[in-house]
Design an enzyme around this catalytic site. Structure first.
Site, PDB file in Angstrom:
ATOM      1  N   HIS A 104       0.527  -1.276   0.027  1.00 19.66           N
ATOM      2  CA  HIS A 104      -0.020   0.108   0.028  1.00 19.66           C
ATOM      3  C   HIS A 104       0.826   1.090  -0.049  1.00 19.66           C
ATOM      4  CE1 HIS A 104      -4.146  -1.105  -0.190  1.00 19.66           C
ATOM      5  NE2 HIS A 104      -4.092  -2.074   0.697  1.00 19.66           N
ATOM      6  N   ASP A 109      -4.742   2.140   1.958  1.00 20.21           N
ATOM      7  CA  ASP A 109      -5.719   1.622   3.207  1.00 20.21           C
ATOM      8  C   ASP A 109      -5.856   2.603   4.021  1.00 20.21           C
ATOM      9  OD1 ASP A 109      -2.852   2.312   3.181  1.00 20.21           O
ATOM     10  OD2 ASP A 109      -2.168   1.021   4.842  1.00 20.21           O
ATOM     11  N   TYR A 304      -6.321   8.447 -17.453  1.00 18.90           N
ATOM     12  CA  TYR A 304      -7.376   9.232 -16.626  1.00 18.90           C
ATOM     13  C   TYR A 304      -7.426  10.474 -17.143  1.00 18.90           C
ATOM     14  CZ  TYR A 304      -7.021   5.491 -13.201  1.00 18.90           C
ATOM     15  OH  TYR A 304      -6.985   3.980 -12.718  1.00 18.90           O
ATOM     16  N   GLU A 381       0.187   8.371  11.145  1.00 15.80           N
ATOM     17  CA  GLU A 381      -1.172   7.895  11.334  1.00 15.80           C
ATOM     18  C   GLU A 381      -2.095   8.805  12.136  1.00 15.80           C
ATOM     19  OE1 GLU A 381      -1.046   2.924  11.197  1.00 15.80           O
ATOM     20  OE2 GLU A 381      -0.584   3.811  13.132  1.00 15.80           O
TER      21      GLU A 381
END
Length: 401
Positions: A104, A109, A304, A381
């Protein structure tokens, strides 16, 4: 249940353990592409027990969950992507990838974990919602057009009586100071296209180039001509990036090959520039080769579109982030990033915005920290609950009675 900025943020931080636990579970088991059975099952488990109408994709491992508010109203979409990258992780984290060759490395995630956290916050505040929230959990963002598949399966009409009328997505990055929200109106990320060129010459003995038609120097000329094409023909205020990333020709030292292969990428910030540069790459390669009596085969692979933020929504993101996290945490980006995002497909259909959540680890400089897609990238985090609260706040504001 209160929806004030302080209470919402406090609730998100009170739930941080669950958010981080889900993030780490997903981080240990990254999956690549459109079919992510472990990831989908983990997402469904995390959503179980919430008052949601959950459906899964027919052609991919997508998950769509609808939260209905206490009163009728419009439908607002929140997006989180969930696929990893074909990168071998070398971070040394205690929850590092357990899947060889997969990681990841772009933080998807964390996107899923924040989106699920927002679903919990909003489910507790259903009485404050006049309308529906659609939680879009998509596979295949990393080049597999996952959002497009979900749109083709009716994502925006999942609530038939009230089609999706607005959308928001967060993207984590180590390239901004941790805890900041970074957004801008208009082009946010670039269109991305691939190109491939094969120069067709005539092989021969390396000692007699005059008796052959050597494609290698022609390929080298094309590389230089493409750089000149960008700097001399492209308006700097409507920019383009053309990168030659792969060249291959020949197999030994004394043989002139009959072909040379080049491939690379084009990044642009407007549809008109995109079309112009694709045509220009083809034209330059064709005519450089023709000057040496050779031909080229040109292939364009459309990627994209440009990710374009609605100006009003981008301004609302900025105000909302400032209200949640303080003025210093809410930043207007001076320029787009030249990476690409398939949330662009959603923003082509409904007004919305994507914002970047800064998560540079403590002690590192965002300018030099390992970047998204690196085998060494680490995301702080600590700001994940702030992202949870911002997701929830955007939906609450859009669906306030």
């Amino acid at each position: 249940m209160s929806s004030s900025a302080s209470d919402l943020l406090a609730a998100a931080y009170a739930d941080a353990d669950r958010t981080i636990d889900l993030r780490r579970r997903l981080h240990r088991h990254p999956e690549i592409g459109l079919h992510l059975p472990y990831t989908q099952a983990t997402v469904l488990e995390a959503l179980d027990g919430l008052p949601l109408e959950v459906t899964t994709g027919k052609s991919t491992s997508s998950v769509v969950a609808v939260l209905r508010g206490a009163r009728p109203g419009p439908t607002y979409l929140l997006r989180g992507d969930m696929d990893g990258l074909p990168v071998h992780e070398d971070t040394g984290l205690p929850f590092a990838s357990e899947i060889p060759g997969a990681m990841h490395a772009c933080g998807h995630d964390t996107h899923v974990a924040m989106l699920v956290g927002a679903a919990r916050l909003l489910a507790e505040r259903r009485d404050l919602l006049a309308g529906q929230v659609v939680f879009m959990v998509q596979p295949g963002e990393e080049g597999f057009h996952g959002a497009r598949f979900m749109l083709e399966e009716g994502l925006l009409d999942v609530v038939p009586e009230a089609p999706v009328s607005g959308a928001f997505a967060l993207h984590i990055t180590s390239g901004f100071e941790s805890g900041t929200i970074n957004v801008r109106p208009g082009p946010m990320m670039a269109a991305a296209d691939q190109w491939r060129i094969t120069v067709r010459g005539r092989g021969g003995h390396a000692s007699e180039p005059h008796a052959a038609a050597d494609p290698i120097p022609v390929a080298a000329e094309i590389v230089l001509a493409l750089q000149a094409m960008v700097t001399r023909r492209v308006d700097v205020f409507d920019p383009a990036v053309v990168t030659v990333a792969h060249i291959e020709a020949g197999a030994t030292n004394n043989v002139i090959p009959d072909s040379a292969f080049l491939e690379g990428t084009i990044r642009t910030l407007s549809a008109s520039r995109r079309a112009d540069v694709v045509a220009s790459v083809r034209r330059v390669a064709t005519h450089v080769a023709a000057a040496h009596e050779m031909t080229v085969e040109f292939e364009h692979v459309e990627g994209y579109p440009v990710t374009v933020n609605d100006a009003d929504v981008a301004a609302r993101v900025q105000r909302t982030a400032a209200g949640l996290l303080g003025e210093r945490a809410s930043t207007v980006m001076p320029a787009p990033l030249m990476g690409a995002e398939d949330f662009s497909y959603v923003l082509e259909r409904v007004p919305g915005a994507m914002a970047f959540l800064g998560a540079c680890p403590p002690g590192l400089d965002p300018a030099t920290a390992p970047a998204n897609h690196s085998n060494l990238v680490v995301f702080d985090e600590e700001p994940l609950p702030a992202g949870v609260a911002l997701y929830a706040r955007m939906a609450l504001d859009a669906l306030s009675a």
